[in-house]
Design an enzyme around this catalytic site. Structure first.
Site, PDB file in Angstrom:
ATOM      1  N   ASP A  69       0.829  -1.199   0.000  1.00  0.00           N
ATOM      2  CA  ASP A  69       0.000   0.000   0.000  1.00  0.00           C
ATOM      3  C   ASP A  69       0.866   1.253   0.000  1.00  0.00           C
ATOM      4  OD1 ASP A  69       0.966  -0.420   2.567  1.00  0.00           O
ATOM      5  OD2 ASP A  69      -0.987  -0.581   3.517  1.00  0.00           O
ATOM      6  N   ASN A 138      -7.594  -2.275  14.533  1.00  0.00           N
ATOM      7  CA  ASN A 138      -9.004  -2.514  14.174  1.00  0.00           C
ATOM      8  C   ASN A 138      -9.160  -3.712  13.235  1.00  0.00           C
ATOM      9  OD1 ASN A 138      -8.041  -1.567  11.748  1.00  0.00           O
ATOM     10  ND2 ASN A 138      -9.443   0.161  11.589  1.00  0.00           N
ATOM     11  N   HIS A 140      -7.415  -4.283  10.415  1.00  0.00           N
ATOM     12  CA  HIS A 140      -7.140  -4.098   8.984  1.00  0.00           C
ATOM     13  C   HIS A 140      -5.833  -4.784   8.600  1.00  0.00           C
ATOM     14  CE1 HIS A 140      -4.911  -0.044   9.792  1.00  0.00           C
ATOM     15  NE2 HIS A 140      -4.005  -0.888   9.356  1.00  0.00           N
ATOM     16  N   GLU A 145      -9.738  -1.427   5.530  1.00  0.00           N
ATOM     17  CA  GLU A 145     -10.389  -1.079   6.786  1.00  0.00           C
ATOM     18  C   GLU A 145     -11.669  -1.895   6.969  1.00  0.00           C
ATOM     19  OE1 GLU A 145      -8.723   0.592   8.774  1.00  0.00           O
ATOM     20  OE2 GLU A 145      -8.138   2.582   8.111  1.00  0.00           O
TER      21      GLU A 145
HETATM   22  C1  GLP Z   1      -0.588   0.528   8.634  1.00  0.00           C
HETATM   23  C2  GLP Z   1      -0.273  -0.336   7.410  1.00  0.00           C
HETATM   24  C3  GLP Z   1      -0.464  -1.792   7.675  1.00  0.00           C
HETATM   25  C4  GLP Z   1       0.136  -2.182   9.004  1.00  0.00           C
HETATM   26  C5  GLP Z   1      -0.525  -1.428  10.117  1.00  0.00           C
HETATM   27  C6  GLP Z   1       0.008  -1.769  11.496  1.00  0.00           C
HETATM   28  O1  GLP Z   1      -1.873   0.983   8.674  1.00  0.00           O
HETATM   29  N1  GLP Z   1      -1.031   0.067   6.275  1.00  0.00           N
HETATM   30  O2  GLP Z   1       0.110  -2.536   6.605  1.00  0.00           O
HETATM   31  O3  GLP Z   1      -0.002  -3.566   9.216  1.00  0.00           O
HETATM   32  O4  GLP Z   1      -0.321  -0.051   9.898  1.00  0.00           O
HETATM   33  O5  GLP Z   1       1.179  -1.049  11.729  1.00  0.00           O
HETATM   34  P1  GLP Z   1       2.193  -1.384  12.902  1.00  0.00           P
HETATM   35  O6  GLP Z   1       2.897  -2.622  12.502  1.00  0.00           O
HETATM   36  O7  GLP Z   1       3.122  -0.197  12.934  1.00  0.00           O
HETATM   37  O8  GLP Z   1       1.403  -1.532  14.135  1.00  0.00           O
END
Ligand code: GLP
Length: 266
Positions: A69, A138, A140, A145
């Site tokens: 992404d 949440n 995702h 989302e």
């Molecule tokens: C972002 C990314 C996800 C990731 C998530 C959790 O929103 N788009 O790919 O898994 O954050 O991030 P973290 O690993 O920093 O908790």
């Protein structure tokens, strides 16, 4: 699902890095197609893979990579773009060709066309061999989302308030967090041949419990991974805290380690 409950992020990084090494080995000289994720969760894995590259000669020379992404509106060079994040934290420190590290272009004049072409580019590369994932609090994955279609494709998505709040730690203020992203869809992610998801910390406990034990639902998008035949989940004790059957998963892992399958005797 193959569920590993580990002591800490470093122990988890070993398990995930082993999955990468296995995928690279299986791909052989034609090279693997890696699906890379940003966020803090994969960073210990990237650090371990960089170490294995430097100290043990693990090579990514023939590999290609596709990011999950990208924020819409951030140019590739922006210090919070995922394009830049993956280079600084991983790909500049291994022997992968920079041109082979592909992400959705968040600065594209036509983000909808950019999203449509992204799935095509993944397919033309032969599909993803191994996709690493984190998980949002949440539920995702990538930026799918709650409410995302379980068969969604790469597309422009709006971010929820909770994701903007979670991700604002990387920006000067929450108003600086882009409100949209280009994200691989849940259907796109499910096409990866192998998936490894890693999560640490209490803030992920509810999402991890749903991922493994919840009903498949777009309320918790990661639950769609229950439909995939080859998923490895690596979580620390805090992230595993709300699993009802944590002891069963630990027992299953222990049995497997103590009784490795000998295919010559099956
Ligand atoms: C972002 C990314 C996800 C990731 C998530 C959790 O929103 N788009 O790919 O898994 O954050 O991030 P973290 O690993 O920093 O908790």
């Amino acid at each position: 699902m193959e569920i590993h409950i580990v002591a800490d992020a470093e122990a988890g990084a070993q398990v995930v890095a082993d999955t990468f090494a296995r995928t690279l080995q299986e791909a052989g000289p034609s090279g693997a197609v890696l699906g890379l994720a940003t966020g803090s969760s994969p960073v210990p894995t990237y650090t371990e893979l960089i170490r294995r590259h430097r100290e043990e000669g693990l090579s990514f020379a023939d590999s290609r990579a596709f990011l999950l992404d990208e924020y819409v509106g951030l140019p590739a060079g922006h210090d919070q773009s995922y394009h830049r994040f993956i280079r600084e934290n991983f790909t500049e420190q291994i022997d992968i060709d920079d041109a082979a590290v592909v992400s959705p272009n968040g600065a594209a004049a036509d983000p909808i066309a950019e999203a449509a072409s992204y799935d095509r580019r993944i397919a033309e590369a032969g599909g993803v061999d191994l996709q690493i994932l984190g998980i949002g609090s949440n539920g995702h994955i990538a930026f799918n989302e709650p409410g995302s279609s379980l068969n969604s494709r790469t597309r422009v998505v709006g971010l929820t308030r909770s994701t903007i709040t979670d991700n604002s730690r990387y920006f000067d203020s929450p108003v600086d967090v882009p409100v949209r992203a280009l994200s691989q869809g849940l259907g796109t992610i499910l096409e990866a041949r192998r998936i490894v998801l890693t999560a640490t910390g209490a803030s992920k406990a509810a999402a991890v419990a749903q991922l493994i034990e919840g009903a498949i639902s777009s309320r918790w998008p990661a639950t769609v991974l229950q439909l995939h035949p080859d998923v490895v989940v690596v979580v620390d004790e805090a992230a595993a805290a709300e699993l009802q059957l944590a002891d069963d998963y630990r027992y299953a892992r222990r049995l497997e380690i103590e009784n490795p399958l000998d295919v010559t005797q099956v």
